[in-house]
Design an enzyme around this catalytic site. Structure first.
Site, PDB file in Angstrom:
ATOM      1  N   GLN A 273       0.815  -1.224   0.000  1.00 42.57           N
ATOM      2  CA  GLN A 273       0.000   0.000   0.000  1.00 42.57           C
ATOM      3  C   GLN A 273       0.846   1.270   0.000  1.00 42.57           C
ATOM      4  O   GLN A 273       0.456   2.284   0.565  1.00 42.57           O
ATOM      5  CB  GLN A 273      -1.002  -0.005   1.167  1.00 42.57           C
ATOM      6  CG  GLN A 273      -2.088  -1.047   0.972  1.00 42.57           C
ATOM      7  CD  GLN A 273      -3.266  -0.901   1.935  1.00 42.57           C
ATOM      8  OE1 GLN A 273      -3.099  -0.437   3.042  1.00 42.57           O
ATOM      9  NE2 GLN A 273      -4.439  -1.314   1.488  1.00 42.57           N
TER      10      GLN A 273
ATOM     11  N   MET B 238     -27.058  14.600 -20.429  1.00 46.71           N
ATOM     12  CA  MET B 238     -26.313  15.679 -21.061  1.00 46.71           C
ATOM     13  C   MET B 238     -25.516  15.159 -22.257  1.00 46.71           C
ATOM     14  O   MET B 238     -25.454  15.802 -23.304  1.00 46.71           O
ATOM     15  CB  MET B 238     -25.388  16.353 -20.040  1.00 46.71           C
ATOM     16  CG  MET B 238     -24.710  17.608 -20.559  1.00 46.71           C
ATOM     17  SD  MET B 238     -25.892  18.867 -21.102  1.00 46.71           S
ATOM     18  CE  MET B 238     -26.034  19.877 -19.629  1.00 46.71           C
TER      19      MET B 238
END
Lengths: 195, 581
Positions: B133, B496
């Site tokens: 990580q 849109m």
């Protein structure tokens, strides 16, 4: 018109600032021709010297964007006429060629180069000057077996600058200075009120 | 007697501050308390566990809202900052936790939202080893933060956090990210207390205002026959709503807003002439190219506002007030730039402008408004067709709330419609993702907005597409018990994009037909009540039910599938080429 501009940036010494400045150019797909970081006339303050080829309008905006970074004190931009600038170049040439051909040594001297290291197998010359001068020497040396060539970033002094000693005081808490947004109509009342 | 022989206790030595040993993690939380932080949006993980461990003992003083995804945390913090005017605070772990913040950071950066994000990082000795990580969070986030910094030593934490809060909220606000390695979180050090930061040598958030520029701007305004004010979020961020209103009322100049400036001036103010930009009102767009002096206050001439730049307000002298010098002359060349905080510069300007009215000029806006009413607005708000429109939902909502609610919108058609038609009485009431246009923004931002303004009604208006991007935050609503009203305007399309495909791509509807789950059932699964509405006759009652409901509520409204948002300035066209259909 695009031309060479040298941007001089006074900054705090902070890890990551180089990246913050570099991405201002790369984000706009502008190639950095040369970039140098060095100490400045003031202890603890760094000085970036960046060369790009652009139009003035873009350079002005870039300088403002650079100055906007938290750790940047000031960014100036100048044309080549407004600065004194130099670059340093190193040339590695086989020593036997130099030794054999007296002409080469003469050429080097003519171009202001001096030997930094002389060994049996190769000699390293150094020349300081502007781009055309150091480039010219490459051309001259190529027929004689130039082994390696490298040139440093540009360093530049702004002709008009009085240095940063006075300016830095404006950044301290006690004595903040007023910065100016250029206003081309200031003091030209007639042009402003032409409606 | 030797005068040098003074008893040691009588010498006034400078007092060393009392110190106590604390961990880096505790120093972070102490900094939060000193900065007045009350709410943190976050998600724990390996590299930030020491901070979460310290937080366990601070639960009484610091409220932590557990989100379902780090993007939710940062959008919530944005909503919080926008509704409250305070700094939003986020915790995330290293690696994926940190990269999940990137969209929110970019959104906050472009919309100038003050945030302090704390990310955990692997131990300092593991940096650069591709540890578990580990990501290079500082370099990933450099372009999308106002400032970022990696802490590897706990002793730096108080000063770095003080700097972080100062940078985030001062000048033009923005997001700051502080990456703290796990060893620094764990490290015990002698804590000397917290000193807030109010000066950084290389950083000038607020310039000294140059009065000669203000005077010149005032002279221009006083000469003007057709002056026009454009205002943006700068008015809200500068907390200068009053000063702005005073300036308008004295000078009598009509004013139009960007979507981030919306709510800085009450909707019903007689000088409020409407919305700028691509889907803005007819008058403000057309008359931008007719005014003689354009006064921009805390706005940045975004391309969605200006349309084609080389045909934008070329006839006008331009005055630009902004706190960020980079904005002056960036897109539109100014005649007079006033660099400064508009809270300071507006009163100076008001003092110098003549008290005036511009009835004929204002009438022009009204005439265009009438044309727009007839061509677009009347049928949007009171459609005769059987299909419901987004506009009528907003219109009924206005009638019920009276314009007192905070409206949080996502991105797309519903956003433009909501910004066009929602009414506002108070500032900080319109929260939307403007610059970045981040779909998925509204739901988490609404949660944050409610935490930032708990006494106000918060209504999230979201499309069926955007809702599905961050719907996991229903879990955050469920667990935190926060009261957020959600309206999904469902047209079964990515509306849109579909509109653009219809208008500019020959109706080639490429991947805009989006299927949805049963949103009401979905909400029920999270313990949130809801209702579908597909008949106009049920709309008012449904909205009333939603608003009166004592907890969160989800209302799905089925609206016309292929409705378009008009007016529209097609991309690449001048603002005066705005289309009504």
């Amino acid at each position: 018109m695009k031309q060479e501009y040298t941007i001089t940036v006074y900054t705090e010494n902070q890890i990551g600032l180089l990246n913050r400045i570099a991405i201002i150019f790369s984000r706009r797909k502008i190639n950095v021709e040369s970039l140098n970081t060095s100490p400045s006339e003031i202890e603890g303050i760094h000085r970036f010297t960046i060369v790009i080829n652009e139009v003035e309008d873009v350079v002005k905006k870039l300088a403002r964007q650079i100055e906007k970074q938290v750790e940047v004190l000031k960014a100036y931009y100048n044309t080549n006429e407004q600065i004194i600038w130099q670059e340093l170049a190193l040339y590695k040439v086989p020593t036997d060629v130099i030794a054999e051909k007296v002409k080469v040594e003469r050429l080097l001297r003519e171009h202001g180069a001096r030997a930094v290291v002389i060994r049996k197998d190769y000699t390293v010359f150094e020349a300081t000057g502007q781009r055309e001068e150091t480039d010219k020497l490459v051309e001259v040396l190529e027929p004689y077996g130039l082994i390696e060539f490298v040139r440093s970033a540009r360093v530049a002094i702004i002709k008009d600058s009085h240095g940063f000693h006075e300016k830095i005081k404006e950044f301290e808490r006690e004595k903040p200075g007023a910065e100016v947004i250029e206003n081309e109509y200031l003091d030209k009342q007639a042009e402003v009120f032409s409606m | 007697m030797n005068t040098l022989e003074i008893a040691p206790e009588k010498i006034a030595l400078p007092k060393k501050p009392a110190t106590r040993p604390v961990s880096g993690s505790v120093a972070v939380l102490e900094a939060f308390l000193a900065e007045g932080v009350e709410t943190i949006f976050g998600y724990p993980g390996g590299a930030i566990m020491p901070i979460y461990d310290a937080l366990y003992d601070y639960q009484e003083k610091l409220k932590h809202i557990l989100v379902r995804h780090e993007q939710g945390a940062i959008h919530a913090a944005q909503g919080f900052a926008r509704s409250s005017g305070k700094v939003g605070v986020v915790f995330a772990t290293s690696g994926p936790g940190a990269t999940n913040l990137v969209t929110g950071l970019a959104d906050a950066q472009i919309d100038s939202t003050p945030l302090v994000c704390i990310t955990g990082q692997v131990y300092a000795h593991l940096l650069g080893t591709d540890a578990f990580q580990e990501t290079d969070v500082i370099n990933i986030t450099t372009p999308v933060t106002k400032w970022n910094y990696q802490v590897t030593d706990a002793t730096e934490i108080p000063a770095v956090l003080a700097k972080a809060f100062y940078i985030a909220k001062s000048g033009r606000p923005g997001p700051v990210l502080i990456d703290i390695t796990k060893n620094a979180q764990l490290q015990q050090f002698e804590y000397e207390g917290y000193t807030p930061c109010d000066h950084i040598r290389s950083y000038r958030p607020k310039p000294i205002v140059r009065k000669e520029y203000v005077a010149q701007a005032a002279a221009l305004i006083n000469e003007a026959k057709k002056p026009f004010v454009l205002f943006g979020q700068g008015v809200i961020l500068g907390k200068a709503e009053k000063e702005f209103k005073a300036f308008l009322e004295k000078s009598g100049i009509p004013a139009a807003w960007t979507i981030l400036g919306l709510s800085a001036l009450p909707s019903d103010h007689p000088l409020n002439v409407g919305m700028l930009g691509m889907h803005g009102n007819y008058g403000p767009n057309v008359l931008t190219n007719e005014c003689d002096v354009l006064i921009a206050v805390g706005m940045r001439f975004d391309d969605r506002v200006t349309g084609r730049l080389d045909k934008y307000a070329k006839q006008a002298k331009v005055i630009h007030l902004d706190i960020d010098p980079c904005e002056i002359d960036k897109n539109v060349k100014t005649t007079v730039g006033i660099w400064g905080d508009c809270k300071e510069t507006l009163p100076l300007l008001t003092e110098l402008v003549n008290a005036k009215t511009h009835p004929e000029w204002l009438q022009k806006f009204r005439d265009y408004q009438e044309q727009e009413n007839q061509a677009v607005i009347n049928k949007e708000l009171r459609p005769g067709s059987t299909e419901m429109t987004m506009g009528e939902v907003i219109n009924v909502l206005n009638e019920i709330t009276g314009g007192d609610a905070i409206i949080v919108t996502d991105v797309g058609q519903h956003q433009m419609v909501a910004c066009r038609y929602a009414k506002f009485n108070e500032s900080r009431s319109n929260i939307t993702s403007g610059g970045l246009g981040t779909m998925g923004f509204a739901l988490p931002a609404a949660i944050g907005a409610k935490f930032g303004a708990e006494k106000r009604t918060v209504v999230a208006i979201i499309g069926d597409g955007g809702f599905q991007m961050t719907l996991q935050e229903l879990g955050t609503i469920m667990q935190s018990g926060i009261d957020v009203k959600i309206i999904i305007l469902n047209n079964h399309f990515l509306g849109m994009v579909r509109q653009w495909q219809q208008l500019f791509h020959d109706k080639r509807y490429s991947f805009v037909d989006i299927a949805s789950p049963d949103f009401v059932m979905l909400a029920k699964a999270y313990g949130i009540d809801g209702m579908h509405v597909s008949d106009r006759q049920d709309l008012r009652e449904a909205l009333t039910t939603m608003l009166l409901h004592p907890a969160s509520y989800l209302l799905e409204v089925k609206v016309g599938k292929e409705n378009n948002v008009f007016p529209m300035v097609p991309q690449g066209c001048s603002v005066s080429e705005i289309r009504l259909s």
